[in-house]
Motif scaffolding. Structure first.
Motif, PDB file in Angstrom:
ATOM      1  N   THR A  13       0.850  -1.182   0.000  1.00 55.19           N
ATOM      2  CA  THR A  13       0.000   0.000   0.000  1.00 55.19           C
ATOM      3  C   THR A  13       0.890   1.238   0.000  1.00 55.19           C
ATOM      4  O   THR A  13       2.006   1.215   0.533  1.00 55.19           O
ATOM      5  CB  THR A  13      -0.940   0.029   1.224  1.00 55.19           C
ATOM      6  N   VAL A  14       0.397   2.287  -0.612  1.00 56.21           N
ATOM      7  CA  VAL A  14       1.110   3.559  -0.630  1.00 56.21           C
ATOM      8  C   VAL A  14       0.154   4.641  -0.133  1.00 56.21           C
ATOM      9  O   VAL A  14      -1.055   4.557  -0.324  1.00 56.21           O
ATOM     10  CB  VAL A  14       1.636   3.911  -2.046  1.00 56.21           C
ATOM     11  N   ARG A  15       0.717   5.618   0.511  1.00 58.51           N
ATOM     12  CA  ARG A  15      -0.090   6.710   1.043  1.00 58.51           C
ATOM     13  C   ARG A  15      -0.174   7.798  -0.029  1.00 58.51           C
ATOM     14  O   ARG A  15       0.813   8.187  -0.624  1.00 58.51           O
ATOM     15  CB  ARG A  15       0.548   7.265   2.312  1.00 58.51           C
ATOM     16  N   LYS A  16      -1.395   8.279  -0.272  1.00 56.37           N
ATOM     17  CA  LYS A  16      -1.625   9.374  -1.209  1.00 56.37           C
ATOM     18  C   LYS A  16      -2.373  10.476  -0.479  1.00 56.37           C
ATOM     19  O   LYS A  16      -3.309  10.217   0.275  1.00 56.37           O
ATOM     20  CB  LYS A  16      -2.464   8.916  -2.416  1.00 56.37           C
ATOM     21  N   ASN A  17      -1.977  11.688  -0.707  1.00 61.58           N
ATOM     22  CA  ASN A  17      -2.648  12.841  -0.137  1.00 61.58           C
ATOM     23  C   ASN A  17      -3.602  13.369  -1.207  1.00 61.58           C
ATOM     24  O   ASN A  17      -3.195  13.637  -2.322  1.00 61.58           O
ATOM     25  CB  ASN A  17      -1.608  13.898   0.240  1.00 61.58           C
ATOM     26  N   VAL A  18      -4.874  13.481  -0.879  1.00 63.49           N
ATOM     27  CA  VAL A  18      -5.849  13.979  -1.851  1.00 63.49           C
ATOM     28  C   VAL A  18      -6.461  15.277  -1.340  1.00 63.49           C
ATOM     29  O   VAL A  18      -6.498  15.538  -0.134  1.00 63.49           O
ATOM     30  CB  VAL A  18      -6.972  12.944  -2.139  1.00 63.49           C
ATOM     31  N   THR A  19      -6.927  16.071  -2.276  1.00 66.71           N
ATOM     32  CA  THR A  19      -7.561  17.336  -1.948  1.00 66.71           C
ATOM     33  C   THR A  19      -9.001  17.292  -2.435  1.00 66.71           C
ATOM     34  O   THR A  19      -9.266  16.847  -3.555  1.00 66.71           O
ATOM     35  CB  THR A  19      -6.816  18.493  -2.646  1.00 66.71           C
ATOM     36  N   LEU A  20      -9.926  17.684  -1.567  1.00 71.78           N
ATOM     37  CA  LEU A  20     -11.325  17.745  -1.952  1.00 71.78           C
ATOM     38  C   LEU A  20     -11.988  18.872  -1.179  1.00 71.78           C
ATOM     39  O   LEU A  20     -11.481  19.321  -0.151  1.00 71.78           O
ATOM     40  CB  LEU A  20     -12.034  16.408  -1.720  1.00 71.78           C
ATOM     41  N   PRO A  21     -13.121  19.328  -1.663  1.00 71.66           N
ATOM     42  CA  PRO A  21     -13.807  20.427  -0.968  1.00 71.66           C
ATOM     43  C   PRO A  21     -14.213  20.021   0.449  1.00 71.66           C
ATOM     44  O   PRO A  21     -14.601  18.872   0.695  1.00 71.66           O
ATOM     45  CB  PRO A  21     -15.052  20.684  -1.833  1.00 71.66           C
ATOM     46  N   SER A  22     -14.148  20.989   1.348  1.00 72.52           N
ATOM     47  CA  SER A  22     -14.472  20.736   2.747  1.00 72.52           C
ATOM     48  C   SER A  22     -15.882  20.187   2.914  1.00 72.52           C
ATOM     49  O   SER A  22     -16.111  19.268   3.692  1.00 72.52           O
ATOM     50  CB  SER A  22     -14.296  22.027   3.550  1.00 72.52           C
ATOM     51  N   TRP A  23     -16.835  20.756   2.200  1.00 71.36           N
ATOM     52  CA  TRP A  23     -18.228  20.304   2.323  1.00 71.36           C
ATOM     53  C   TRP A  23     -18.377  18.838   1.943  1.00 71.36           C
ATOM     54  O   TRP A  23     -19.143  18.117   2.568  1.00 71.36           O
ATOM     55  CB  TRP A  23     -19.173  21.180   1.500  1.00 71.36           C
ATOM     56  N   LEU A  24     -17.612  18.394   0.903  1.00 70.56           N
ATOM     57  CA  LEU A  24     -17.695  17.007   0.467  1.00 70.56           C
ATOM     58  C   LEU A  24     -17.055  16.084   1.503  1.00 70.56           C
ATOM     59  O   LEU A  24     -17.565  14.997   1.793  1.00 70.56           O
ATOM     60  CB  LEU A  24     -17.022  16.850  -0.901  1.00 70.56           C
ATOM     61  N   ASN A  25     -15.954  16.534   2.090  1.00 76.27           N
ATOM     62  CA  ASN A  25     -15.295  15.772   3.140  1.00 76.27           C
ATOM     63  C   ASN A  25     -16.230  15.590   4.333  1.00 76.27           C
ATOM     64  O   ASN A  25     -16.364  14.494   4.870  1.00 76.27           O
ATOM     65  CB  ASN A  25     -13.999  16.471   3.565  1.00 76.27           C
ATOM     66  N   THR A  26     -16.869  16.667   4.746  1.00 76.54           N
ATOM     67  CA  THR A  26     -17.787  16.614   5.887  1.00 76.54           C
ATOM     68  C   THR A  26     -18.944  15.651   5.617  1.00 76.54           C
ATOM     69  O   THR A  26     -19.273  14.803   6.462  1.00 76.54           O
ATOM     70  CB  THR A  26     -18.337  18.024   6.203  1.00 76.54           C
ATOM     71  N   LEU A  27     -19.532  15.749   4.437  1.00 73.68           N
ATOM     72  CA  LEU A  27     -20.645  14.877   4.060  1.00 73.68           C
ATOM     73  C   LEU A  27     -20.206  13.407   4.047  1.00 73.68           C
ATOM     74  O   LEU A  27     -20.895  12.540   4.592  1.00 73.68           O
ATOM     75  CB  LEU A  27     -21.180  15.290   2.685  1.00 73.68           C
ATOM     76  N   ALA A  28     -19.035  13.142   3.474  1.00 73.97           N
ATOM     77  CA  ALA A  28     -18.535  11.767   3.395  1.00 73.97           C
ATOM     78  C   ALA A  28     -18.228  11.213   4.781  1.00 73.97           C
ATOM     79  O   ALA A  28     -18.528  10.053   5.082  1.00 73.97           O
ATOM     80  CB  ALA A  28     -17.290  11.716   2.510  1.00 73.97           C
ATOM     81  N   GLU A  29     -17.625  12.009   5.641  1.00 71.34           N
ATOM     82  CA  GLU A  29     -17.324  11.558   7.000  1.00 71.34           C
ATOM     83  C   GLU A  29     -18.598  11.246   7.776  1.00 71.34           C
ATOM     84  O   GLU A  29     -18.655  10.257   8.510  1.00 71.34           O
ATOM     85  CB  GLU A  29     -16.474  12.594   7.733  1.00 71.34           C
ATOM     86  N   LYS A  30     -19.633  12.062   7.613  1.00 66.95           N
ATOM     87  CA  LYS A  30     -20.920  11.808   8.288  1.00 66.95           C
ATOM     88  C   LYS A  30     -21.529  10.486   7.842  1.00 66.95           C
ATOM     89  O   LYS A  30     -22.182   9.810   8.624  1.00 66.95           O
ATOM     90  CB  LYS A  30     -21.909  12.944   8.011  1.00 66.95           C
ATOM     91  N   VAL A  54     -17.905   7.119   5.028  1.00 67.93           N
ATOM     92  CA  VAL A  54     -17.274   6.678   3.783  1.00 67.93           C
ATOM     93  C   VAL A  54     -15.816   6.291   4.040  1.00 67.93           C
ATOM     94  O   VAL A  54     -15.078   7.009   4.717  1.00 67.93           O
ATOM     95  CB  VAL A  54     -17.355   7.790   2.710  1.00 67.93           C
ATOM     96  N   ASN A  55     -15.423   5.157   3.506  1.00 68.07           N
ATOM     97  CA  ASN A  55     -14.025   4.724   3.544  1.00 68.07           C
ATOM     98  C   ASN A  55     -13.348   5.343   2.323  1.00 68.07           C
ATOM     99  O   ASN A  55     -13.507   4.880   1.193  1.00 68.07           O
ATOM    100  CB  ASN A  55     -13.958   3.196   3.507  1.00 68.07           C
ATOM    101  N   PHE A  56     -12.574   6.403   2.532  1.00 67.71           N
ATOM    102  CA  PHE A  56     -11.971   7.147   1.433  1.00 67.71           C
ATOM    103  C   PHE A  56     -11.033   6.277   0.589  1.00 67.71           C
ATOM    104  O   PHE A  56     -11.040   6.372  -0.635  1.00 67.71           O
ATOM    105  CB  PHE A  56     -11.211   8.369   1.974  1.00 67.71           C
TER     106      PHE A  56
END
Length: 131
Positions: A91-108, A111-113
């Protein structure tokens, strides 16, 4: 990339010593079937290591080989892309960028990113579902 390589099986005290002349690789196996499987594994591992180092994998030179009376020569085929998918599970670690609102919605939603990214990449790259 798919290729085939000549292998030479030489009887040993227990099983067979396997030589891949085109790549100057050696391995061994407990019997004929195991020896061929070990050859394919050695070739696959060597090949993906060469790719990772930025080197080109040479094609197998299919031809005759002068075997000693007790040796067996045969061909082993290998699909380096399939070998990598089946065996290179680091496995490799990747840093991704996404809008804050989408992150919040997915965390609620819990979602397994990593899973979503893997599924999306496989779909985008047309990777078979089996992997």
């Amino acid at each position: 990339m798919k290729s085939a390589y000549l292998i030479i099986l030489t009887p040993a005290e227990k099983g067979f010593v396997v030589h891949v002349p085109d790549l100057d690789l050696y391995t061994e196996g407990a019997d004929h079937v195991d020896a061929i499987e070990m050859a394919r594994d050695a070739i696959g591992l060597w090949g993906i290591s060469e790719e990772d180092a930025g080197r080109t994998i040479p094609e197998g030179k299919i031809g005759s080989f002068e075997c000693k009376e007790d040796q067996i020569s045969t061909l082993v085929d290998i699909d380096f892309d399939a070998y990598r998918r089946a065996n290179d599970m680091r496995t490799v670690r990747k840093n991704v960028t996404l809008p804050s609102w989408l992150n919040t919605l997915a965390e609620k939603e819990g979602v397994n990113f990593s899973q979503v990214l893997q599924e999306g990449l496989k779909r985008r790259l047309h990777v078979p579902e089996a992997r």
